[in-house]
Design a protein around this motif. Structure first.
Motif, mmCIF file in Angstrom:
data_model
loop_
_atom_site.group_PDB
_atom_site.id
_atom_site.type_symbol
_atom_site.label_atom_id
_atom_site.label_comp_id
_atom_site.label_asym_id
_atom_site.label_seq_id
_atom_site.Cartn_x
_atom_site.Cartn_y
_atom_site.Cartn_z
ATOM 1 N N GLU A 1 1.119 115.601 -30.501
ATOM 2 C CA GLU A 1 0.714 116.958 -30.120
ATOM 3 C C GLU A 1 1.097 117.980 -31.175
ATOM 4 O O GLU A 1 0.355 118.922 -31.463
ATOM 5 C CB GLU A 1 1.302 117.314 -28.752
ATOM 6 N N MET A 2 2.280 117.749 -31.775
ATOM 7 C CA MET A 2 2.728 118.681 -32.807
ATOM 8 C C MET A 2 1.793 118.642 -34.021
ATOM 9 O O MET A 2 1.410 119.678 -34.560
ATOM 10 C CB MET A 2 4.141 118.304 -33.237
ATOM 11 N N ILE A 3 1.434 117.424 -34.421
ATOM 12 C CA ILE A 3 0.550 117.272 -35.578
ATOM 13 C C ILE A 3 -0.807 117.925 -35.307
ATOM 14 O O ILE A 3 -1.315 118.721 -36.106
ATOM 15 C CB ILE A 3 0.348 115.774 -35.927
ATOM 16 N N LYS B 1 -4.818 122.290 -35.970
ATOM 17 C CA LYS B 1 -5.759 123.237 -35.363
ATOM 18 C C LYS B 1 -5.391 124.695 -35.658
ATOM 19 O O LYS B 1 -6.172 125.600 -35.360
ATOM 20 C CB LYS B 1 -5.808 123.010 -33.854
ATOM 21 N N SER B 2 -4.217 124.906 -36.222
ATOM 22 C CA SER B 2 -3.788 126.285 -36.464
ATOM 23 C C SER B 2 -4.594 126.881 -37.628
ATOM 24 O O SER B 2 -5.248 126.152 -38.378
ATOM 25 C CB SER B 2 -2.296 126.323 -36.795
ATOM 26 N N THR B 3 -4.526 128.216 -37.784
ATOM 27 C CA THR B 3 -5.364 128.847 -38.816
ATOM 28 C C THR B 3 -4.944 128.441 -40.222
ATOM 29 O O THR B 3 -5.780 128.267 -41.089
ATOM 30 C CB THR B 3 -5.329 130.394 -38.704
ATOM 31 N N SER B 4 -3.640 128.335 -40.468
ATOM 32 C CA SER B 4 -3.258 127.837 -41.797
ATOM 33 C C SER B 4 -2.290 126.663 -41.653
ATOM 34 O O SER B 4 -1.076 126.844 -41.649
ATOM 35 C CB SER B 4 -2.655 128.951 -42.643
ATOM 36 N N PRO B 5 -2.840 125.478 -41.543
ATOM 37 C CA PRO B 5 -2.018 124.288 -41.304
ATOM 38 C C PRO B 5 -1.054 123.995 -42.462
ATOM 39 O O PRO B 5 -1.357 124.289 -43.619
ATOM 40 C CB PRO B 5 -3.062 123.159 -41.220
ATOM 41 N N ASN B 6 0.098 123.417 -42.101
ATOM 42 C CA ASN B 6 1.076 123.029 -43.124
ATOM 43 C C ASN B 6 0.828 121.618 -43.649
ATOM 44 O O ASN B 6 1.264 121.266 -44.734
ATOM 45 C CB ASN B 6 2.490 123.089 -42.549
ATOM 46 N N THR B 7 0.174 120.825 -42.822
ATOM 47 C CA THR B 7 -0.069 119.442 -43.228
ATOM 48 C C THR B 7 -1.007 119.404 -44.435
ATOM 49 O O THR B 7 -2.065 120.024 -44.414
ATOM 50 C CB THR B 7 -0.723 118.665 -42.066
ATOM 51 N N ARG B 8 -0.583 118.697 -45.491
ATOM 52 C CA ARG B 8 -1.472 118.546 -46.656
ATOM 53 C C ARG B 8 -2.246 117.249 -46.576
ATOM 54 O O ARG B 8 -3.407 117.179 -46.918
ATOM 55 C CB ARG B 8 -0.673 118.556 -47.977
ATOM 56 N N LEU B 9 -1.552 116.164 -46.170
ATOM 57 C CA LEU B 9 -2.232 114.867 -46.115
ATOM 58 C C LEU B 9 -2.088 114.250 -44.736
ATOM 59 O O LEU B 9 -0.980 114.133 -44.208
ATOM 60 C CB LEU B 9 -1.645 113.908 -47.157
#
Ligand code: ADP
Ligand code: MG
Length: 386
Positions: free
Chosen positions: A101-103, A108-116
């Motif tokens: 859920e966290m991922i 889905k957030s406006t500026s995601p932190n996940t790069r890969l």
């Protein structure tokens, strides 16, 4: 994106002062432009991951989705990236619900932190993933679609995975560059990768020459040898620079792989070699998972220099100091032989590849080859019909 930025990214994010090869650099520079689909075909160990990881990090406002065939490979990659403080995550059956859920919330957030984001092809076929993918695509948040071990889309490859074929569907109406990476170089596999992943007509290819000047090949006929096992032992001594009375090579990392056609053969040969004073383990799909891991580990860290294995041993094997690869019995087909024997000498030092070949076991291979040809024939005719 200019070369200075790319070079700087290499050292700040990955702590490397230079590219591993000219080819790696050229691939990174091309991929960073996000203009074309790209096919990278380089041997295992040559640093294919960096070819997409560095561009993924440099496009810091977007996400790269990586399709990878094995959870173990995904875990290695993620651990490595997190250690470099690069945000990487995976959606798979092993993670807990809160993690998932966290991922997803981040994605889905406006500026995601996940790069890969790493995903197995099976996971990619789920509705959850498809919804997420469409969302990211529609909001223009995707940097790249990466298909690692891309030979899995080909029935000509050694690890065909039907779910890989479905990845092609994600490419419909998709305007994100696709990066396909593989260590398999054969023409059939390359053709299948291009068509099944629907790479664009003007895709760019970065390919290492298949010629490996440090590998020395030969063939022996066990029938004509007085004692094939002793012959093999002498060969191992020579390759690992071991003296008769020594049980381990001086260079702890020096090691070898012996591919056998059956599980039984791996065990018989292991016993014979141990009796002849060579520390040897075996590896095949019939072992319990913990045994397989333990044996691979012992071989990997040099406690046992020789491993007798079926062809299930190999994916993800990353050891540069393999001094010999023996095929005890004729290999399955030329592409597999290229791949398997190519695990020798990745450090560029002289290494040997030997086949012990009996006429009787070539019959079994002829049978399989004729079946493959039959299958390819019917595939062709299916194509013509449709
Ligand atoms: P492949 O996918 O081609 O088998 P990997 O991406 O796993 O290869 O990389 C193999 C090794 O090379 C890794 O340990 C990686 O950290 C290292 N590597 C990649 N690029 C560089 C570089 N520019 N300089 C030094 N080492 C590198
Ligand atoms: Mg790889």
């Amino acid at each position: 994106m200019d070369e200075v930025t790319i070079q700087r990214g290499l050292s700040t994010h990955f702590k490397f002062e230079e590219f591993k090869s000219e080819l790696q650099k050229n691939a990174v520079v091309e991929i960073c432009q996000r203009k074309n689909d790209v096919l990278v075909s380089m041997p295992t160990g040559s640093g294919k991951s960096l070819c997409y990881q560095l561009p993924a990090v440099l496009h810091s406002d977007k996400i790269t989705i990586v399709f990878s065939p094995l959870l173990a490979l995904i875990k290695d990659q993620i651990d490595h990236l997190l250690a470099l403080k690069i945000r990487a995550a995976s959606l798979n059956s092993k993670i807990t619900k809160p993690e998932r859920e966290m991922i997803i919330a981040d994605l889905k957030s406006t500026s995601p932190n996940t790069r890969l984001l790493y995903v197995t092809p099976e996971q990619a076929a789920t509705t959850t993933f498809k919804v997420l993918y469409n969302n990211l695509h529609n909001f223009n948040k995707l940097a790249y679609l990466v298909v690692d071990e891309a030979h899995c889309v080909s029935e000509w490859g050694h690890d065909f995975r039907p779910h890989y074929l479905k990845l092609g569907e994600l490419r419909d109406n998709c305007n994100v560059p696709c990066i396909a990476l593989t260590a398999t170089a054969s023409a059939e596999v390359t053709k299948d990768i291009i068509s099944n992943l629907r790479l664009s007509k003007d895709h760019r290819t970065f390919k290492t020459s298949c010629f490996r000047s440090n590998l020395f090949y030969d063939v022996f006929y066990p029938n004509m040898l007085e004692d094939p096992y002793k012959h093999l032992r002498n060969f191992i001594h020579e390759c690992l620079k071991m003296k008769e009375e020594e049980s381990l090579p001086k260079h702890k990392k020096s090691c070898g792989i012996i591919y056998c056609r059956t599980r039984e053969q791996t065990e018989v040969l292991m016993e014979r070699l141990n009796k002849l004073g060579i520390k040897t383990l075996c590896y095949h799909a019939g072992l319990k998972t913990h045994e397989r891991l333990e044996f691979q580990d012992k071989w990997q860290n040099g406690d046992v220099p020789v491993i007798c294995a079926t062809i299930s041993f190999g994916m993800g094997v990353d050891k540069a100091t393999v001094r010999f690869v023996v095929h005890w019995g004729v290999p399955k087909d030329p592409a597999s032989y290229y791949q398997e024997s190519g695990r020798a000498g990745r450090d560029g030092k002289p290494s040997k590849c030997r086949v012990y070949y009996n006429r009787s076991d070539s019959k079994a291979v002829e049978f399989h080859l004729s079946q493959d040809l039959g299958r390819a024939g019917s595939k062709e005719s299916r194509k013509k019909e449709s």
